[in-house]
Enzyme design. Structure first.
Site, PDB file in Angstrom:
ATOM      1  N   SER A  26      -1.005  32.906  32.274  1.00 44.83           N
ATOM      2  CA  SER A  26      -1.912  32.380  31.249  1.00 44.83           C
ATOM      3  C   SER A  26      -1.573  32.888  29.848  1.00 44.83           C
ATOM      4  O   SER A  26      -2.281  32.608  28.897  1.00 44.83           O
ATOM      5  CB  SER A  26      -3.359  32.767  31.587  1.00 44.83           C
ATOM      6  OG  SER A  26      -3.494  34.175  31.690  1.00 44.83           O
TER       7      SER A  26
ATOM      8  N   ASN B 288     -11.087  40.611  36.308  1.00 47.36           N
ATOM      9  CA  ASN B 288     -12.171  39.628  36.374  1.00 47.36           C
ATOM     10  C   ASN B 288     -13.241  39.897  35.321  1.00 47.36           C
ATOM     11  O   ASN B 288     -13.665  38.993  34.593  1.00 47.36           O
ATOM     12  CB  ASN B 288     -12.802  39.634  37.769  1.00 47.36           C
ATOM     13  CG  ASN B 288     -11.856  39.116  38.832  1.00 47.36           C
ATOM     14  OD1 ASN B 288     -10.739  38.694  38.533  1.00 47.36           O
ATOM     15  ND2 ASN B 288     -12.294  39.146  40.082  1.00 47.36           N
TER      16      ASN B 288
ATOM     17  N   THR C 145     -31.247  -1.198   9.757  1.00 43.11           N
ATOM     18  CA  THR C 145     -31.385  -1.202  11.214  1.00 43.11           C
ATOM     19  C   THR C 145     -30.470  -2.314  11.718  1.00 43.11           C
ATOM     20  O   THR C 145     -30.329  -3.345  11.049  1.00 43.11           O
ATOM     21  CB  THR C 145     -32.836  -1.471  11.671  1.00 43.11           C
ATOM     22  OG1 THR C 145     -33.240  -2.766  11.210  1.00 43.11           O
ATOM     23  CG2 THR C 145     -33.790  -0.417  11.124  1.00 43.11           C
ATOM     24  N   HIS C 146     -29.831  -2.106  12.836  1.00 42.76           N
ATOM     25  CA  HIS C 146     -28.879  -3.084  13.398  1.00 42.76           C
ATOM     26  C   HIS C 146     -27.760  -3.413  12.405  1.00 42.76           C
ATOM     27  O   HIS C 146     -27.201  -4.509  12.430  1.00 42.76           O
ATOM     28  CB  HIS C 146     -29.591  -4.380  13.810  1.00 42.76           C
ATOM     29  CG  HIS C 146     -30.811  -4.178  14.647  1.00 42.76           C
ATOM     30  ND1 HIS C 146     -30.757  -3.895  15.983  1.00 42.76           N
ATOM     31  CD2 HIS C 146     -32.130  -4.175  14.314  1.00 42.76           C
ATOM     32  CE1 HIS C 146     -31.984  -3.749  16.463  1.00 42.76           C
ATOM     33  NE2 HIS C 146     -32.833  -3.900  15.465  1.00 42.76           N
TER      34      HIS C 146
ATOM     35  N   SER D  24      -1.285   3.293   2.006  1.00 42.34           N
ATOM     36  CA  SER D  24      -0.535   2.538   3.009  1.00 42.34           C
ATOM     37  C   SER D  24       0.944   2.560   2.671  1.00 42.34           C
ATOM     38  O   SER D  24       1.322   2.580   1.500  1.00 42.34           O
ATOM     39  CB  SER D  24      -1.049   1.091   3.035  1.00 42.34           C
ATOM     40  OG  SER D  24      -0.135   0.249   3.706  1.00 42.34           O
TER      41      SER D  24
ATOM     42  N   LYS E 240      -4.093  -0.045  -1.018  1.00 40.13           N
ATOM     43  CA  LYS E 240      -4.956   0.601  -0.029  1.00 40.13           C
ATOM     44  C   LYS E 240      -5.283   2.058  -0.385  1.00 40.13           C
ATOM     45  O   LYS E 240      -4.444   2.797  -0.877  1.00 40.13           O
ATOM     46  CB  LYS E 240      -4.296   0.572   1.351  1.00 40.13           C
ATOM     47  CG  LYS E 240      -4.133  -0.811   1.957  1.00 40.13           C
ATOM     48  CD  LYS E 240      -5.450  -1.440   2.333  1.00 40.13           C
ATOM     49  CE  LYS E 240      -6.103  -0.745   3.498  1.00 40.13           C
ATOM     50  NZ  LYS E 240      -5.303  -0.791   4.731  1.00 40.13           N
TER      51      LYS E 240
ATOM     52  N   ASN F 264      -7.255   4.751   2.066  1.00 36.42           N
ATOM     53  CA  ASN F 264      -7.851   4.796   3.397  1.00 36.42           C
ATOM     54  C   ASN F 264      -8.704   6.048   3.611  1.00 36.42           C
ATOM     55  O   ASN F 264      -8.334   7.142   3.170  1.00 36.42           O
ATOM     56  CB  ASN F 264      -6.745   4.756   4.459  1.00 36.42           C
ATOM     57  CG  ASN F 264      -5.895   3.507   4.356  1.00 36.42           C
ATOM     58  OD1 ASN F 264      -6.403   2.442   4.028  1.00 36.42           O
ATOM     59  ND2 ASN F 264      -4.604   3.643   4.616  1.00 36.42           N
TER      60      ASN F 264
ATOM     61  N   GLU G 124     -11.927   8.903   9.532  1.00 34.32           N
ATOM     62  CA  GLU G 124     -11.440   8.242  10.755  1.00 34.32           C
ATOM     63  C   GLU G 124     -10.944   9.262  11.774  1.00 34.32           C
ATOM     64  O   GLU G 124     -11.168   9.108  12.982  1.00 34.32           O
ATOM     65  CB  GLU G 124     -10.335   7.258  10.394  1.00 34.32           C
ATOM     66  CG  GLU G 124     -10.855   6.039   9.640  1.00 34.32           C
ATOM     67  CD  GLU G 124      -9.759   5.110   9.157  1.00 34.32           C
ATOM     68  OE1 GLU G 124     -10.096   4.018   8.679  1.00 34.32           O
ATOM     69  OE2 GLU G 124      -8.567   5.474   9.232  1.00 34.32           O
TER      70      GLU G 124
ATOM     71  N   TYR H  60     -15.426  35.246  41.398  1.00 34.38           N
ATOM     72  CA  TYR H  60     -14.330  34.745  40.566  1.00 34.38           C
ATOM     73  C   TYR H  60     -13.310  33.976  41.403  1.00 34.38           C
ATOM     74  O   TYR H  60     -13.001  34.345  42.527  1.00 34.38           O
ATOM     75  CB  TYR H  60     -13.618  35.894  39.837  1.00 34.38           C
ATOM     76  CG  TYR H  60     -12.503  35.406  38.929  1.00 34.38           C
ATOM     77  CD1 TYR H  60     -12.784  34.916  37.666  1.00 34.38           C
ATOM     78  CD2 TYR H  60     -11.182  35.386  39.375  1.00 34.38           C
ATOM     79  CE1 TYR H  60     -11.784  34.435  36.841  1.00 34.38           C
ATOM     80  CE2 TYR H  60     -10.162  34.907  38.558  1.00 34.38           C
ATOM     81  CZ  TYR H  60     -10.469  34.430  37.302  1.00 34.38           C
ATOM     82  OH  TYR H  60      -9.472  33.940  36.495  1.00 34.38           O
TER      83      TYR H  60
ATOM     84  N   GLN I 142      -9.476  30.101  35.179  1.00 29.75           N
ATOM     85  CA  GLN I 142      -8.473  30.209  34.120  1.00 29.75           C
ATOM     86  C   GLN I 142      -8.429  28.931  33.281  1.00 29.75           C
ATOM     87  O   GLN I 142      -8.016  28.940  32.126  1.00 29.75           O
ATOM     88  CB  GLN I 142      -7.103  30.485  34.744  1.00 29.75           C
ATOM     89  CG  GLN I 142      -5.989  30.736  33.758  1.00 29.75           C
ATOM     90  CD  GLN I 142      -4.747  31.256  34.459  1.00 29.75           C
ATOM     91  OE1 GLN I 142      -4.717  32.393  34.939  1.00 29.75           O
ATOM     92  NE2 GLN I 142      -3.733  30.424  34.539  1.00 29.75           N
TER      93      GLN I 142
ATOM     94  N   LYS J 218     -10.086  27.911  29.355  1.00 29.67           N
ATOM     95  CA  LYS J 218      -9.633  28.353  28.038  1.00 29.67           C
ATOM     96  C   LYS J 218      -8.955  27.294  27.175  1.00 29.67           C
ATOM     97  O   LYS J 218      -9.389  27.043  26.047  1.00 29.67           O
ATOM     98  CB  LYS J 218      -8.711  29.563  28.191  1.00 29.67           C
ATOM     99  CG  LYS J 218      -9.428  30.779  28.747  1.00 29.67           C
ATOM    100  CD  LYS J 218      -8.494  31.927  29.017  1.00 29.67           C
ATOM    101  CE  LYS J 218      -9.249  33.029  29.733  1.00 29.67           C
ATOM    102  NZ  LYS J 218      -9.750  32.594  31.056  1.00 29.67           N
TER     103      LYS J 218
END
Length: 457
Positions: A23, A110, A155-156, A277, A283, A285, A290, A317, A322, A325
């Site tokens: 690990s 452990n 709304t909507h 772009s 553009k 962006n 996003e 355990y 493991q 993580k």
């Protein structure tokens, strides 16, 4: 390299098995926590007479030197070691000899990894809460600046009623405030020390677990050694909270993306938080918004991964744990980065107040108030609703707002309209007469902002 647990084995582990089992590639993130836990452990061992004060001081000096060399880059944590615990102990023995072999007395990997992960998560909980508080400060500042900036409420995804930008931002303040409170709750519940649980059944050494807990700023020790080494509830809770934070950020990002579009033009994102772009020179962006929206899925994935890992594990355990993580580390960093970057984008964003106000005016957001006006002039609500529907149809046909109609045009639809209709349906009136707790009216928002500042204080 010989393994710290190799005494019982007659041949070395197959290399592929070793690599699969190791690990070190990800748990090296726990280095600082491992050293901190080891310092507390040896101080406690000396206090109860398991090791001498001289051995304690020798071990502490060795740990200090290892930490200094790792932090300076002189010593590298490599795949030569199975895990971060082996790295620390092996280097300690190399540096100080037999005294280093006493570091692990009364301790198992452990309870050691249970401690390290708990310390790391506690740090992450605190950092995330501080990042959120900074974001809340940014939101509160926008609320103060735009307490009278009128915009449409939706709304909507359709224009509904006029509100203010302060009111809209206040909704996100409440969301992120709840997130901070959730993190505070998680820290309270998780702040107990598993070190001293041993492998699962404690130890015969006379450990002072209260001392260890105190040295590491815990409220006290965990009360069951089996649960101490196998509990990951605190991490599941934290990942769940991170998912909720990320969901809130994603909702906010979605609105920023919509508001930034050519059709809305409610906001202008600072050049430092947007890109262009490769082919379309016009553009600009909303990339940060996003990406924040897009990264939400990977945070959700970390929670589902850990829930699935834990669902079939018997006490105590098991090596499956493991898997708590890698994805958790990724989720913690992802959310922290998203909060900080979103905060920066929001703090530098310009709000187009005139565009917002015109959008509210031209979207018939005052239609409900016009109906209320008729009700207050003796028209039954159901009739008033129908009359305003006719008014809206008339405006759509003419390409105008209700505010643009003449009194004669309004009276032609209903004689109940009088000259005071225009004041009654102005955007300012529609907003500012809403003064109940939580409403967008100016005085109500002044009180809400006071509450926001009190929370941040």
């Amino acid at each position: 390299m010989a393994q710290l647990w190799g005494g019982r084995f007659t041949k070395s582990t197959d290399q592929m098995v070793y690599d699969f089992n190791a690990s070190i590639g990800f748990d090296q993130k726990l280095f600082a926590q491992d050293v901190r836990g080891s310092r507390a452990h040896v101080k406690m061992l000396a206090s109860v007479g398991v090791i001498t004060d001289a051995e304690r001081d020798e071990i502490l000096a060795g740990l200090d030197s290892i930490e200094a060399d790792v932090n300076s880059g002189k010593l590298e944590i490599t795949s030569e070691y199975e895990d971060v615990h082996s790295f620390v102990e092996a280097n300690l023995i190399d540096r100080i000899g037999d005294a280093g072999k006493k570091l692990h007395t009364g301790r198992s990997r452990n309870d050691q990894v249970a401690l390290d992960m708990r310390l790391y998560t506690r740090d992450a909980v605190e950092t995330t809460a501080e990042d959120l508080k900074h974001l809340l400060g940014t939101i509160c500042g926008i609320m103060e600046e735009h307490i009278d900036t009128i915009m449409p409420g939706f709304t909507h995804l359709q224009k509904a009623q006029p509100i203010t930008l302060a009111h809209h931002m206040g909704a996100y303040f409440e969301m992120f405030k709840r997130d901070v409170l959730r993190l505070n709750d998680i820290r309270e519940r998780m702040n107990y020390c598993p070190l001293g649980s041993g492998a699962l059944a404690g130890t015969t050494y006379p450990l002072d677990r209260n001392m260890t807990a105190q040295l590491l700023d815990f409220y006290g020790p965990t009360l069951n050694s089996m649960d101490g080494v196998s509990d990951r509830d605190y991490l599941i809770e934290f990942l769940s909270a991170l998912c909720t934070i990320q969901m809130h950020l994603s909702r906010f990002s979605e609105e920023v993306i919509i508001w930034n579009s050519n059709e809305y033009r409610f906001v202008e994102i600072d050049d430092g938080f947007s890109t262009g772009s490769s082919i379309m020179p016009q553009k600009k962006n909303p990339d940060i918004a996003e990406l924040v929206r897009g990264k939400t899925g990977r945070v959700y994935g970390a929670l589902m991964s850990l829930l699935t890992t834990m669902k079939g594990i018997p006490l105590a355990y098991n090596k499956d744990m493991q898997e708590d993580k890698e994805m958790a580390f990724d989720a913690m960093k992802t959310v922290q980065d998203c909060i900080v970057l979103f905060d920066g984008m929001l703090a530098t964003m310009t709000f187009n107040k005139d565009v917002m106000a015109n959008s509210a005016k031209n979207g018939f957001t005052n239609a409900t108030d016009a109906a209320d006006y008729l009700v207050n002039h003796g028209v039954p609500f159901r009739d008033a609703h129908g009359i305003i529907g006719q008014v809206v149809l008339y405006c759509i046909d003419k390409g105008i707002a209700i505010d643009d109609m003449s009194l004669e045009e309004l009276k032609a639809i209903s004689p109940a309209f009088e000259e005071d209709i225009f004041d009654a349906i102005s955007m300012e009136t529609c907003v500012n007469k809403r003064l109940t707790i939580g409403a967008p009216g100016h005085d109500a928002m002044v009180n809400e902002i006071k509450e926001c500042k009190a929370f941040l204080a």
